[in-house]
Write a protein that holds these residues in place. Structure first.
Motif, PDB file in Angstrom:
ATOM      1  N   GLN A  17      -1.344 -17.084  33.103  1.00 13.82           N
ATOM      2  CA  GLN A  17      -1.971 -15.778  33.059  1.00 13.82           C
ATOM      3  C   GLN A  17      -1.463 -14.855  32.474  1.00 13.82           C
ATOM      4  OE1 GLN A  17      -1.153 -17.366  36.565  1.00 13.82           O
ATOM      5  NE2 GLN A  17      -3.042 -18.436  36.546  1.00 13.82           N
TER       6      GLN A  17
ATOM      7  N   LEU B  73      -5.505 -17.668  30.710  1.00 16.35           N
ATOM      8  CA  LEU B  73      -5.659 -18.325  29.364  1.00 16.35           C
ATOM      9  C   LEU B  73      -6.172 -19.656  29.356  1.00 16.35           C
ATOM     10  CD1 LEU B  73      -1.889 -16.851  28.556  1.00 16.35           C
ATOM     11  CD2 LEU B  73      -4.131 -15.652  28.174  1.00 16.35           C
ATOM     12  N   PRO B  74      -6.433 -19.978  28.189  1.00 18.43           N
ATOM     13  CA  PRO B  74      -6.996 -21.384  28.118  1.00 18.43           C
ATOM     14  C   PRO B  74      -6.078 -22.378  28.647  1.00 18.43           C
ATOM     15  CG  PRO B  74      -7.370 -20.045  25.957  1.00 18.43           C
ATOM     16  CD  PRO B  74      -6.600 -19.384  27.109  1.00 18.43           C
ATOM     17  N   ASP B  75      -4.673 -22.368  28.583  1.00 14.77           N
ATOM     18  CA  ASP B  75      -3.782 -23.341  29.080  1.00 14.77           C
ATOM     19  C   ASP B  75      -3.558 -23.127  30.630  1.00 14.77           C
ATOM     20  OD1 ASP B  75      -2.419 -21.197  29.028  1.00 14.77           O
ATOM     21  OD2 ASP B  75      -0.710 -21.555  27.648  1.00 14.77           O
ATOM     22  N   SER B  76      -4.419 -22.327  31.248  1.00 16.18           N
ATOM     23  CA  SER B  76      -4.057 -22.164  32.789  1.00 16.18           C
ATOM     24  C   SER B  76      -3.020 -21.229  33.060  1.00 16.18           C
ATOM     25  CB  SER B  76      -4.028 -23.459  33.514  1.00 16.18           C
ATOM     26  OG  SER B  76      -5.103 -24.206  33.406  1.00 16.18           O
TER      27      SER B  76
ATOM     28  N   SER C  97      -8.988 -14.524  38.654  1.00 19.25           N
ATOM     29  CA  SER C  97      -9.094 -13.401  37.663  1.00 19.25           C
ATOM     30  C   SER C  97     -10.285 -12.323  37.766  1.00 19.25           C
ATOM     31  CB  SER C  97      -9.040 -13.938  36.234  1.00 19.25           C
ATOM     32  OG  SER C  97     -10.331 -14.731  36.327  1.00 19.25           O
TER      33      SER C  97
ATOM     34  N   LYS D  30       0.633 -24.395  25.785  1.00 16.77           N
ATOM     35  CA  LYS D  30      -0.023 -25.041  24.757  1.00 16.77           C
ATOM     36  C   LYS D  30      -0.451 -24.168  23.855  1.00 16.77           C
ATOM     37  CE  LYS D  30      -1.279 -28.767  27.969  1.00 16.77           C
ATOM     38  NZ  LYS D  30      -2.331 -29.492  28.579  1.00 16.77           N
ATOM     39  N   MET D  31      -0.415 -22.853  23.940  1.00 15.08           N
ATOM     40  CA  MET D  31      -0.868 -21.899  22.996  1.00 15.08           C
ATOM     41  C   MET D  31       0.329 -21.526  22.037  1.00 15.08           C
ATOM     42  SD  MET D  31      -3.425 -19.942  25.304  1.00 15.08           S
ATOM     43  CE  MET D  31      -4.226 -18.851  23.762  1.00 15.08           C
TER      44      MET D  31
END
Length: 701
Positions: A613, A608-611, A600, A630-631
């Motif tokens: 993009q 993003l936090p759940d891997s 990135s 997961k978001m």
């Protein structure tokens, strides 16, 4: 002034070629063309009889024109007849898919990593439990997992379970059109077989001469494998002598391509010409009487056709052997033959046997190279008079290489998008070296039964190849050794040839009109190039390429580009070269910036936090899902496109949480996963695009 009278076969062949081109332009509208052939032939006979009876010059001219139109109609009708798709029993016309089919192996068997490839001529198909007669060719890929050198042989009759699939079209812009390439060989279907999906039921070669030729080539290839030793040198020996290129290493193949000497590795007119030249030098002093001339001609013909036999009677060798055989017969008859008629007659015979030869790259390049050498080489050679014998030979080789390169220059740009800068130096060294390699290899095979002599010949053969390889690898490392990324259209290729022809006519006839035409063509090419550059500097594209097992996203702005790719694509340069590079070259991008999808800090993506993009570029927002999300998206959050990769599992209710214009499935998804997901998307009424099936997804911004 140009005189056509001494060149009857040139006129006839050009008319025949015009008929072939006419068929591909308007074949469907005009049908089989036999009525056209009958009309022009009857008209020719009627006018010819009148011209002979009344000795009328005008009638003679009209008869000549009608004669050429007859050959044009013959070219049209012959192409229709040789097009297998026109046969009513062709497998492309089946109403239902067959459960089984039978056919005979009709071509060479090519070695590939893990499998072997050949062509099956279909004879029967089983549809709804009933066998029917059928025609058509299928390119077969069979797994090679046994100790046998070849799983199949020419003439094997196979029973195959399943149905062949139509050859897929190119999936990326400007990609090599493999479908059209196979269609020129009358192949319209492919089948990738599993080990228990086929069975050999008999062996009935339709051409015994070709069968024994292929068997002999296999035995000689195995002898080279055993006696040459090193894999790299063996691969060159087998390619150069026998035309077997299955074991060529990609790095050495690229070195020969980058130095402009790839023609050395493709058994063709060059090799036949080298054999013919040595034979004529040996027999030159034995041509005083007619008996000696004919004995020499018979010997030359025997050696040429023997060489064609040991190389598997490949089309490229047959082209050259036919041409040199006609020249040899002419010399035996002591006829002052016009070489252009000889070339044209050879082309006419080959095109009549298979009109699709006209669209083969090898056919086009070989005949253009011969024409360039025949006409341009003497003109170039006479520009400089060299007294020293050795330097004179070097100058002669240089002019031969330059003439062939000039004649094939536009086609080389069209097909290969590159130009080797040091081709002249490479050919001066490599072509003479290839002569010694060829003759030492042929001699080593011929005397393989003589203990000491064969060892000596094979060692000399090996070291000659080693030196030739090392020279090419060394030359490849020179600065600016090759210009790449050159992209021209078919129309520009024709303009380049018209420009060259105008310059040649001006120099030969000293007429200013041809110089004016050349200047006009050069101006037109310049305007086209300027217009293309202006358009390229204004372009903006986002492209999801169709790359099997990989993700590749092109971000093009002007003549610069970034390729956002996963590690699978980055570690496979051939995948990039075949699928992505031609499109970028067409857009004027010579070398894109290659960045990792997960980096990135370089790529315009947000991790993003759940891997997953989020790609943001030029006002476009793409959500790239590689893992189950997961978001929970915020209310009002919308993206332009949702890209799914790596078989990510999504429940229908998860998809409904996102707002997007279209869903994209990229090439990293497995076929079974894409099929199941498409069914779910159809049920939900979600708009989607599958690049593995529909080709690259291009967004013009």
């Amino acid at each position: 002034m140009l005189r056509w009278a001494p060149y009857p076969f040139v006129r006839i062949t050009l008319s025949f070629v015009a008929g072939i081109v006419l068929y591909f332009l308007w074949g469907r509208e005009l049908g089989h063309g036999l009525w056209l052939l009958a009309f022009f032939f009857a008209s020719f006979l009627a006018v010819a009889i009148l011209s002979i009876r009344y000795k009328n010059t005008f009638a003679s001219d009209v008869a000549g024109i009608l004669g050429l139109l007859t050959f044009m109609a013959l070219g049209f009708a012959t192409t229709h007849q040789r097009t297998e798709l026109n046969q009513p029993r062709h497998i492309a016309h089946l109403q239902s898919s067959p459960s089984h089919y039978k056919g005979m192996v009709q071509d060479y068997v090519l070695q590939k990593p893990g499998y072997q490839s050949t062509v099956l001529q279909v004879q029967q198909v089983k549809v709804d439990g009933v066998w029917h007669q059928a025609t058509g060719k299928v390119q077969l890929s069979v797994p090679h997992d046994s100790d046998r050198a070849y799983e199949l042989s020419y003439g094997d009759v196979l029973l195959v379970r399943g149905a062949p699939q139509p050859v897929a079209a190119a999936l990326n812009p400007n990609q090599f059109n493999y479908k059209a390439f196979l269609a020129n060989k009358n192949i319209h279907h492919r089948h990738y077989l599993q080990p228990l999906q086929y069975q050999k039921i008999s062996s009935k070669p339709s051409n015994l001469v070709l069968y024994y030729s292929i068997q002999l080539r296999r035995r000689l290839d195995e002898m080279l494998r055993e006696r040459v030793g090193e894999k790299r040198e063996y691969a060159i020996a087998s390619a150069l002598i026998l035309g077997v290129k299955d074991e060529l290493d990609n790095s050495i193949r690229q070195a020969y391509a980058d130095t402009g000497t790839m023609h050395v590795l493709a058994v063709s007119g060059l090799h036949v010409g080298l054999i013919y030249t040595v034979l004529m030098l040996v027999l030159a002093r034995f041509s005083a009487t007619a008996r000696q001339r004919w004995l020499g001609a018979i010997l030359v013909l025997a050696v040429l056709w023997l060489y064609a036999f040991i190389t598997g009677l490949s089309p490229s060798v047959l082209r050259a052997v036919l041409m040199f055989s006609l020249v040899t017969v002419g010399l035996g008859l002591q006829r002052r033959t016009v070489v252009y008629n000889t070339i044209a007659f050879a082309a006419l015979v080959l095109l009549y046997s298979n009109p699709y030869n006209l669209f083969e790259v090898g056919f086009q390049l070989s005949f253009l190279a011969v024409l360039g050498i025949v006409y341009l080489q003497p003109q170039l050679y006479n520009l400089l008079e060299v007294d020293n014998w050795l330097l004179d030979k070097v100058w002669a080789y240089f002019t031969v290489a330059l003439a062939a390169q000039l004649a094939t220059f536009p086609l080389g740009l069209l097909y290969f998008h590159q130009f080797p800068i040091y081709f002249w130096l490479a050919n001066i060294i490599v072509v003479p070296a290839a002569t010694f390699v060829l003759w030492s290899g042929v001699a080593a095979l011929a005397f393989s039964w003589v203990p000491f002599l064969s060892e000596l010949l094979f060692k000399a053969h090996f070291w000659l190849i080693w030196g030739m390889n090392e020279f090419n690898l060394w030359l490849q490392r020179w600065p600016q050794s090759i210009l790449t990324g050159i992209d021209i259209s078919v129309w520009q290729t024709w303009l380049l040839y018209l420009l060259m022809l105008s310059v040649i006519l001006f120099l030969a006839l000293k007429r200013l009109r041809y110089l004016s035409i050349a200047v006009g063509i050069a101006a037109l090419l310049s305007v086209q190039e300027i217009r293309e550059v202006v358009q390229q500097r204004q372009q903006r594209q986002l492209v999801v390429y169709s790359v099997r097992g990989s993700t590749g996203i092109g971000l093009v702005q002007g003549q610069q580009a970034m390729l956002v790719a996963d590690s699978v694509l980055q570690q496979n340069p051939q995948n990039y070269t075949f699928n992505v590079q031609p499109h970028l070259w067409q857009l004027g991008v010579e070398q894109p910036q290659l960045v990792n999808l997960h980096n990135s800090s370089v790529a315009p993506t947000v991790l993003l936090p759940d891997s997953n993009q989020l790609l943001v570029w030029q006002g476009q927002r793409w959500l790239i899902l590689s893992k189950p999300p997961k978001m929970q998206p915020k209310v009002g959050f919308a993206v332009d496109y949702l890209l799914l990769r790596q078989n990510v599992r999504l429940k229908p209710e998860q998809l409904q949480q996102y707002t997007f214009n279209k869903l994209i499935l990229d090439g990293s998804n497995s076929p079974w996963h894409r099929q199941r997901l498409r069914q779910q998307l159809d049920t939900l009424g979600v708009s989607y695009f599958d690049v593995a099936e529909s080709g690259a997804f291009v967004v013009e911004l």
